[in-house]
Design an enzyme around this catalytic site. Structure first.
Site, PDB file in Angstrom:
ATOM      1  N   CYS A 110       0.825  -1.209   0.000  1.00  0.00           N
ATOM      2  CA  CYS A 110       0.000   0.000   0.000  1.00  0.00           C
ATOM      3  C   CYS A 110       0.853   1.250   0.000  1.00  0.00           C
ATOM      4  O   CYS A 110       0.341   2.360   0.073  1.00  0.00           O
ATOM      5  CB  CYS A 110      -0.930   0.004   1.222  1.00  0.00           C
ATOM      6  SG  CYS A 110      -0.036   0.139   2.777  1.00  0.00           S
ATOM      7  N   LYS A 136       0.713   4.358   2.704  1.00  0.00           N
ATOM      8  CA  LYS A 136      -0.085   5.573   2.595  1.00  0.00           C
ATOM      9  C   LYS A 136      -0.973   5.748   3.816  1.00  0.00           C
ATOM     10  O   LYS A 136      -1.417   4.779   4.420  1.00  0.00           O
ATOM     11  CB  LYS A 136      -0.969   5.521   1.344  1.00  0.00           C
ATOM     12  CG  LYS A 136      -0.201   5.580   0.025  1.00  0.00           C
ATOM     13  CD  LYS A 136      -1.167   5.545  -1.139  1.00  0.00           C
ATOM     14  CE  LYS A 136      -0.428   5.595  -2.467  1.00  0.00           C
ATOM     15  NZ  LYS A 136      -1.375   5.522  -3.614  1.00  0.00           N
TER      16      LYS A 136
END
Length: 776
Positions: A427, A430
């Site tokens: 991811c 984030k």
């Protein structure tokens, strides 16, 4: 800046830097609570210890000896220090409203702000009297009073000057005697007659020191009489005018200077909260020091009124409340039972007489003499050493987070586990979209008509039109936080990034942000982003620069950077691969022999913040440095252009010497620097002399080979500052010699108070080294 060993789960916010709160900070420094973050909100970095204030007034102590450095103590405790003033509480949102920054969220709140003079209760007192409280503001008023009384002042008539002190308690009597000692000594030192000053004490009570025993009162009555002090008992002052007091009996009393040591109450803003207050405006608390109306809010010291154990306002109670307050705050965030605190019924008061003698008072006991002063001095110095004599801080070693005792609900527990484990690499670490959108939802970027797609209509990227007749200027900067205040860090980071644009002579158009935020509960991450971007957006908006997008991720440290686009008047048409620049562009290569070098801001940020991290800098030095770092270079750049500057750069990580070398090389010139003319931040010479240097200093020192006769200057105390890396530093520019004085005056008028001419541009000489030093 200290990084927490574990994610932040709960926030304890301390409003005010009183004696109780310094005790809380020290106890949490000695035993941190994993997952708990402390934040101190106080408008003053140095808080006075009330027990030593009369000795300071009398001239027996220096400023630093009687003040606790709150910024330094907070750094030691791993707490955030927010230099601001609380002005309200949002009980529903659980936030503290501040005068000049975004609201600060809390899980537990404690208030220790002392009392406030109620000069509004007596007509004219606010305009014509000098209030002693709040104590933290008294020093400026006292210095002004010394200046008025020891130098001829338009307010004073020829002959004797009458000084009136209103308030006959221990505070008023002790302060009058201290003032008298100091001011008579100052007049004698100036060769003037100390008897020019006449002192008078006014009290509405029938006797002075009404809460002390008869022998103590008799001692001070004799002392006042011996020193020629006029004593007016049973004299209630009901009005004040310029040069006189009006008593309830109808009499008028002449007074050239009036000092107010009575009628203190709670801060006015507390009346706008839901806190239960007594008739004087003090916060009513129970035995656990919790507010009667809001158990999530604590209070201690003079601002608190312990309803089951009423006591007079005295510093001894604030000091002793520090430990139970710290313990109960810790218990509140960890879900443990709170313990009641019962203040002692009798307490020892040590009251000085101004001349290094003192009186001890406790119940019906009385002692007096020089030895009591020495005893008091020993007690006071030992107390201050607990908070000022702090061991140097070492670099943090990587270690496993300690287990937190904070009680969490099911959702918070899941977030905490995720924060500790960190998010998966897929991811990109984030920050969650909902967290980011909430944090940015109330921010309003500066509107520009050329922005086609931006934060007002978020998409994969921003779309911005380049206005006709303009060229674009691009720059990027990114660095980690060096202070614990995300709001101020955001302001500094934005100023730092904009510096390159202004140095080139351009206007800022758009900015894209990239940030990393330490892991934690979503609410904590959201607030950090909001605080940081609020500060940054204030700076960007003031510069007319629109924030159009960005990226935020999680990491071990708070960090922020910007890619900034600027606009500048376009040059003429050119063939492919030609490079024709507009005349409005300022580059590093425009130095011309005969010009002078101007620096718009003082240097020294590298050494000062290295010292701050090691507890080696005074808080007021850091305050001053941050003030300069938060000052934009935009107006300075415009001023330099108006005075025909031909070369300019902003000082950043390469330091003064590194940036000057970058200017001399493309210009084909040499430069002369006057070390004694360099504007320096307060404390920079002291920290350099202590051997405290930035971690970037060694890389910058490699450029010493650019200095002609370098060995002759190594021992100059300012020599290391040539290599000191700067953050959000000033502008270094060259202007024609005949325009230099006018340029400098204009810069000073714009608020660049330490802007200085630091050298001149020379023809290129035979020496290989382009930089020549001197010390005029």
């Amino acid at each position: 800046m200290q990084q927490p060993d574990s994610p932040v789960l709960r926030d304890i916010v301390l409003v005010g830097g009183g004696h109780s709160h310094v005790g809380v900070l020290k106890r949490f420094a000695m035993r941190p609570e994993p997952g708990v973050r402390l934040t101190l909100i106080c408008r003053d970095t140095h808080t006075p210890y009330s027990g030593m204030l009369p000795g300071y007034v009398a001239g027996h102590y220096t400023y630093d000896q009687v003040h606790i450095d709150l910024r330094r103590l907070a750094q030691y405790a791993g707490a955030r220090f927010f230099s601001d003033e609380a002005v309200g509480i949002d009980h529903d949102a659980r936030t503290v409203r501040c005068r000049s920054r975004p609201p600060v969220p809390f899980d537990q709140l404690s208030i220790n702000i002392g009392s406030t003079p109620r000069v509004d209760a007596v007509p004219g007192a606010g305009e014509h009297a000098v209030p002693v409280k709040p104590i933290h503001q008294f020093n400026d008023r006292w210095q002004t009073l010394i200046e008025r009384l020891t130098h001829h002042h338009p307010r004073h008539h020829p002959g004797r000057t009458r000084v009136a002190v209103v308030g006959g308690g221990a505070g008023g009597v002790e302060l009058l005697l201290a003032m008298q000692t100091r001011l008579r000594g100052e007049l004698a030192r100036l060769g003037r007659d100390p008897d020019e000053l006449v002192f008078a004490l006014y009290t509405r009570d029938s006797q002075i020191l009404p809460t002390h025993n008869a022998r103590v009162r008799e001692h001070f009555q004799r002392t006042l009489a011996k020193r020629g002090v006029e004593l007016h008992t049973a004299t209630e002052v009901v009005a004040v005018e310029a040069g006189r007091l009006h008593s309830a009996s109808g009499d008028w009393h002449d007074a050239d200077e009036i000092v107010w040591v009575t009628n203190a109450g709670g801060a006015a803003w507390l009346r706008e909260t839901r806190l239960a207050l007594d008739d004087e405006g003090f916060i009513q608390v129970d035995d656990t020091l919790q507010s009667l109306s809001d158990p999530g809010i604590f209070a201690a010291g003079d601002i608190a009124s312990q309803v089951n154990h009423p006591r007079e306002k005295a510093g001894v109670f604030a000091v002793r409340q520090g430990r139970p307050l710290a313990d109960n705050l810790r218990a509140a965030v960890t879900g443990r039972p709170l313990k009641p605190y019962r203040p002692q019924a009798r307490w020892l008061a040590l009251i000085s007489t101004g001349d290094q003698s003192a009186v001890a008072s406790r119940g019906d006991r009385y002692l007096a003499g020089d030895w009591v002063w020495r005893w008091k001095d020993w007690i006071d110095r030992r107390f201050m050493a607990k908070f000022n004599d702090l061991p140097p801080m070492e670099e943090q070693q990587d270690k496993a987070p300690k287990t937190s005792r904070v009680a969490l609900d099911e959702e918070e527990s899941a977030q905490a586990i995720s924060a500790i484990a960190m998010r998966c690499g897929g991811c990109g670490a984030k920050v969650g979209a909902s967290v980011l959108s909430r944090a940015l939802s109330t921010l309003e970027p500066f509107p520009r008509e050329e922005i086609l797609v931006g934060l007002h209509a978020p998409d994969d990227a921003a779309v911005v039109r380049v206005p006709p007749g303009k060229d674009m200027v691009h720059t990027v900067d990114f660095f980690r936080a060096f202070i614990d205040d995300p709001y101020v860090f955001g302001k500094v980071a934005a100023n730092h990034a904009l510096g390159d644009i202004f140095a080139m002579g351009a206007e800022a158009q758009t900015a894209t942000a990239v940030a990393t935020v330490p892991q934690g509960l979503e609410a904590k991450v959201e607030d950090t982003v909001y605080q940081m971007m609020s500060g940054a957006l204030e700076v960007l908006n003031e510069a007319g620069c629109s924030l159009v997008g960005g990226h935020t991720g999680e990491g071990q440290e708070l960090a922020l950077g910007f890619a900034v686009n600027g606009l500048i008047d376009a040059g003429g048409d050119s063939a492919p691969n030609d490079s024709i620049l507009s005349d409005s562009i300022l580059t590093k290569g425009g130095l011309r022999p005969g010009q002078v070098l101007i620096l718009t801001k003082p240097i020294g940020t590298g050494t000062l913040f290295a010292a701050h991290a090691r507890l080696g800098a005074k808080g007021r030095w850091i305050d001053a440095a941050l003030s300069h770092m938060c000052q934009s270079n935009r107006q300075g750049a415009a001023c330099l252009r108006e005075h025909v500057a031909t070369a300019c750069t902003d000082l950043t990580g390469f330091g003064l010497l590194g940036h000057l070398v970058e200017m001399t090389r493309p210009s084909g010139v040499d430069a002369e620097l006057d070390l004694n003319a360099l504007p320096l931040l307060d404390g920079a010479e002291e920290t350099v002399a202590a051997g405290i240097l930035s971690s970037l200093q060694p890389a910058n020192v490699r450029l010493r080979r650019a200095i002609h006769d370098q060995a002759a200057w190594v021992d100059h105390p300012r020599y290391p500052l040539l290599f000191d890396p700067q953050t959000a530093g000033g502008l270094l520019a060259s202007v024609p010699a005949e325009r230099a004085a006018a340029c400098l005056s204009a810069l000073h008028a714009l608020g660049y108070g330490q802007a200085a001419i630091i050298g001149r541009v020379l023809e290129s000489g035979e020496s290989l080294e382009p930089i020549h030093l001197l010390a005029r």
